[in-house]
Design a protein around this motif. Sequence first.
Motif, PDB file in Angstrom:
ATOM      1  N   VAL A 235      23.157  34.189  27.551  1.00 31.72           N
ATOM      2  CA  VAL A 235      23.315  33.932  28.987  1.00 31.72           C
ATOM      3  C   VAL A 235      23.932  35.156  29.652  1.00 31.72           C
ATOM      4  N   ALA A 236      23.664  35.298  30.942  1.00 38.97           N
ATOM      5  CA  ALA A 236      24.346  36.286  31.780  1.00 38.97           C
ATOM      6  C   ALA A 236      25.236  35.500  32.735  1.00 38.97           C
ATOM      7  N   LYS A 237      26.519  35.502  32.443  1.00 38.71           N
ATOM      8  CA  LYS A 237      27.499  34.706  33.186  1.00 38.71           C
ATOM      9  C   LYS A 237      28.076  35.526  34.341  1.00 38.71           C
ATOM     10  N   ARG A 238      28.113  34.915  35.521  1.00 40.41           N
ATOM     11  CA  ARG A 238      28.783  35.567  36.645  1.00 40.41           C
ATOM     12  C   ARG A 238      30.295  35.622  36.397  1.00 40.41           C
ATOM     13  N   CYS A 239      30.894  36.771  36.683  1.00 40.40           N
ATOM     14  CA  CYS A 239      32.349  36.908  36.551  1.00 40.40           C
ATOM     15  C   CYS A 239      32.974  36.714  37.932  1.00 40.40           C
ATOM     16  N   ILE A 240      33.614  35.599  38.132  1.00 33.27           N
ATOM     17  CA  ILE A 240      34.247  35.285  39.414  1.00 33.27           C
ATOM     18  C   ILE A 240      35.758  35.318  39.215  1.00 33.27           C
ATOM     19  N   ASP A 241      36.447  36.151  39.984  1.00 34.23           N
ATOM     20  CA  ASP A 241      37.885  36.302  39.783  1.00 34.23           C
ATOM     21  C   ASP A 241      38.670  35.193  40.493  1.00 34.23           C
ATOM     22  N   GLY A 242      39.979  35.298  40.429  1.00 41.96           N
ATOM     23  CA  GLY A 242      40.836  34.260  40.992  1.00 41.96           C
ATOM     24  C   GLY A 242      40.759  34.139  42.499  1.00 41.96           C
ATOM     25  N   ASP A 243      40.251  35.169  43.158  1.00 39.59           N
ATOM     26  CA  ASP A 243      40.063  35.131  44.611  1.00 39.59           C
ATOM     27  C   ASP A 243      38.634  34.752  45.003  1.00 39.59           C
ATOM     28  N   ASN A 244      37.872  34.228  44.017  1.00 42.35           N
ATOM     29  CA  ASN A 244      36.487  33.796  44.230  1.00 42.35           C
ATOM     30  C   ASN A 244      35.592  34.953  44.652  1.00 42.35           C
ATOM     31  N   ARG A 245      35.834  36.114  44.056  1.00 37.44           N
ATOM     32  CA  ARG A 245      34.997  37.268  44.300  1.00 37.44           C
ATOM     33  C   ARG A 245      34.232  37.617  43.030  1.00 37.44           C
ATOM     34  N   SER A 246      32.980  38.044  43.194  1.00 32.97           N
ATOM     35  CA  SER A 246      32.157  38.400  42.043  1.00 32.97           C
ATOM     36  C   SER A 246      32.540  39.778  41.525  1.00 32.97           C
ATOM     37  N   GLN A 247      32.681  39.858  40.188  1.00 35.23           N
ATOM     38  CA  GLN A 247      32.942  41.134  39.527  1.00 35.23           C
ATOM     39  C   GLN A 247      31.748  41.542  38.668  1.00 35.23           C
ATOM     40  N   GLY A 248      30.564  41.021  38.996  1.00 39.58           N
ATOM     41  CA  GLY A 248      29.374  41.346  38.208  1.00 39.58           C
ATOM     42  C   GLY A 248      29.088  40.282  37.168  1.00 39.58           C
ATOM     43  N   PHE A 249      28.577  40.700  36.003  1.00 43.38           N
ATOM     44  CA  PHE A 249      28.115  39.763  34.979  1.00 43.38           C
ATOM     45  C   PHE A 249      28.689  40.127  33.617  1.00 43.38           C
TER      46      PHE A 249
END
Length: 314
Positions: A235-249
């Motif tokens: 799988v390619a998982k989205r990386c969502i940080d604690g501020d609900n921002r995407s950091q890529g995959f």
Amino acid sequence: MSQTETSSSFQAKAIAALWRLLAHRSPATLWRLARRLGPLVYRLGRREREVTEANLREVFPALGEPERRTLGHDSLIHSTATMLELGFAWLAEPRRVEDSIRAVHGRELLDEARAEGRGVIVLAPHFGNWEVLNFWLSSHFPFTAMYEPPKIAALDPLIRHGRERMGASLVPTNSRGVASLLKALKRSEAVGILPDQEPDWSGGVFADFYHRPAYTATLLPKLVARTQARVVTGVAKRCIDGDNRSQGFEIHFLAADQRVYAAAEASAARGVNACVEAAIALDPAQYQWEYKRYRKTPEQQQGHSQHKRFRIYR
């Protein structure tokens, strides 16, 4: 050109233009856009909302209704993000897509299998962004996957180019395609299979998916039996940080449930579904719950079989 063909042509041009526009945006920007559009999809997309919530009631009965509603809402935001990211995965400069992949976990599972001279079957459920997974796999390994042309035929060249541009080989979803998968595995290459799509009545068995029978394809045990390939889930998982921002995959490869190697198709199919469940556990909101996974039922299969016998012996 008929009115229908004119409409399809216009629709294809509009979709292609949108993908090209979105290809210039970063995953972080596309995630912010999905967070704005996703709630509209949840509110206005009655079919998607109802199927998602029905599936979540089946698979997570211990969750309270507010928690399931929140999970369904978040799932449709992720599904919206996947649609917005298609242009990025298919059309953005390869370096940009590669740079958006922050980490790869479990690559050794593929490397070890190929070092042993074995092919690798990658089970790629509808989780995160499977097009980013396809990009990474075809960038790093000889990779073959089945491909069914889109309903809007004019989009076929663009989609095919996007999926093949890093070297992937696309084969049809028929016996000729299966033969191509077998050849690739015997060459110790990697092949991709979608494990959570409902097959035709001739191509599956019922196996539990979250404790309820789901009609599951039996292509995998047939490939394993003839090639001794190793099976992994990818799988390619989205990386969502604690501020609900995407950091890529992040790419995750998981060792398969051992039942996928069983000779009995029903046992192997249960192993396949267990692999999908393990992937979902990484982040249930990133799974595409709006697919009708329980559409076929054992009762329908019995009626189908009786109908076939009637036709044969009539």
